[in-house]
Design an enzyme around this catalytic site. Structure first.
Site, mmCIF file in Angstrom:
data_model
loop_
_atom_site.group_PDB
_atom_site.id
_atom_site.type_symbol
_atom_site.label_atom_id
_atom_site.label_comp_id
_atom_site.label_asym_id
_atom_site.label_seq_id
_atom_site.Cartn_x
_atom_site.Cartn_y
_atom_site.Cartn_z
ATOM 1 N N ASP A 61 -5.412 5.909 -5.517
ATOM 2 C CA ASP A 61 -4.285 5.383 -4.749
ATOM 3 C C ASP A 61 -4.650 5.361 -3.265
ATOM 4 O O ASP A 61 -5.108 6.355 -2.711
ATOM 5 C CB ASP A 61 -3.060 6.268 -4.981
ATOM 6 C CG ASP A 61 -1.799 5.722 -4.335
ATOM 7 O OD1 ASP A 61 -1.843 4.601 -3.793
ATOM 8 O OD2 ASP A 61 -0.774 6.411 -4.381
ATOM 9 N N HIS B 192 -2.013 3.072 -7.225
ATOM 10 C CA HIS B 192 -0.680 3.532 -6.826
ATOM 11 C C HIS B 192 0.345 3.440 -7.956
ATOM 12 O O HIS B 192 1.116 4.376 -8.183
ATOM 13 C CB HIS B 192 -0.193 2.718 -5.622
ATOM 14 C CG HIS B 192 1.145 3.142 -5.128
ATOM 15 N ND1 HIS B 192 1.389 4.397 -4.623
ATOM 16 C CD2 HIS B 192 2.338 2.486 -5.070
ATOM 17 C CE1 HIS B 192 2.663 4.495 -4.267
ATOM 18 N NE2 HIS B 192 3.259 3.356 -4.539
ATOM 19 N N ASP C 279 6.265 7.182 -5.948
ATOM 20 C CA ASP C 279 6.535 6.442 -4.712
ATOM 21 C C ASP C 279 7.883 6.942 -4.156
ATOM 22 O O ASP C 279 8.125 8.150 -4.120
ATOM 23 C CB ASP C 279 6.519 4.933 -5.001
ATOM 24 C CG ASP C 279 6.563 4.063 -3.740
ATOM 25 O OD1 ASP C 279 5.513 3.865 -3.124
ATOM 26 O OD2 ASP C 279 7.661 3.592 -3.398
#
Length: 290
Positions: free
Chosen positions: A242, A271, A113
């Site tokens: 994701d 994710h 991320d």
């Protein structure tokens, strides 16, 4: 502002450590073999998570790697300092101070991320000290996917900013949506407990805005990462389900930036790959760098 939250030692069996950066007090863990004999592995989290996200991976690897996982200012147990803007550039500068403070050399860097751009911004400035790169469900170039741009604008809107700040929307909704199996009540309590009120959530609320606002930094990284780090051995661990960083648009750019790479697909992971597939990630790191 300091966070008054004590992690459960059964879930987070680590010693808390602290670094006084130029902008505020940073919390981190530093776990490894006796005398920190193993190669350093620096673990960068994203939004709205903290070093707790890496707990399973640290437990799996700390007998052979020196596992270091910081919380950015505004996240986890780190300070929420007044006057801090919570931009990605500011986070990267503080994390750079942190790496220099520890004197890390020959280190592996992992980011997921927002941990991708932050880890890469730190690494390009210290390329000679980086041994290898691990990236998963992330990016380091300007946002060019329409859905991501829409997401940034929607999450930056006044109604959604109120939801993030007042109702802890990112923790309460995005973590369950971003995991293949809903986290247990105890795990959610650890994500919730470090974001107890609106003031504590300013960093979380800022990051969706940075998807577009950090374009200058991301544009620079899109050129500097291949130029300074592209020859390093790389490992990609990718959650194939994701919704945010789909493999189709993302992986070709990753492959192009790091020709010497290994890709490990995590077929069921969404994710938050550290929650969904920690054992597979740890095994891949051992196989590639152990």
């Amino acid at each position: 502002m300091n966070i008054e939250f004590t992690p459960d030692p059964l879930l987070y069996p680590f010693t808390s450590r602290w670094f006084d950066s130029s902008r505020g007090r940073v919390h981190y863990i530093d776990e490894g073999p006796a005398g920190f004999a193993g190669p350093p592995l620096l673990l960068f989290h994203g939004n709205p998570t903290w070093s707790f996200l890496y707990r399973h991976i640290v437990v799996a690897l700390r007998d052979r790697f020196r596992c270091i996982a910081p919380d950015y200012l505004g996240f986890g147990l780190s300070e929420r300092p007044s006057g801090f803007g919570y931009t990605i550039d500011e986070h990267a500068r503080v994390m750079g101070e942190f790496v220099d403070h520890l004197g890390l050399d020959g280190y592996l860097t992992m980011g997921q991320d927002w941990g991708g751009p932050i880890s890469m911004a730190v690494a390009v400035a210290r390329a000679q000290r980086v041994r290898g790169v691990v990236l998963g469900n992330t990016w380091f170039w300007p946002t060019d996917v329409l859905t991501t741009k829409i997401f940034s604008r929607v999450m930056s809107s006044p109604p959604m900013q109120r939801a993030i700040l007042r109702r802890n929307y990112f923790v309460e909704r995005m973590i369950p949506l971003g995991t293949a199996k809903p986290p247990s009540a105890a795990v959610m309590a650890h994500y919730r407990g470090v974001q107890p009120n609106p003031e504590a959530r300013l960093g979380v609320a800022k990051m969706p805005k940075e998807l577009l606002a950090a374009r200058t930094l991301l544009d620079r990284l899109s050129h500097e990462v291949p130029a300074t780090l592209g020859a390093k051995p790389a490992l990609f661990v990718w959650g194939m389900k994701d919704f945010a960083f789909r493999p189709g648009p993302s992986l070709p750019r990753m492959r192009a930036a790091f020709p010497d790479h290994v890709l490990v697909e995590l077929p069921e992971a969404k994710h938050f790959i550290q929650e969904d597939a920690p054992d597979e990630i740890a095994a891949a790191i051992i196989e590639r760098f152990g």
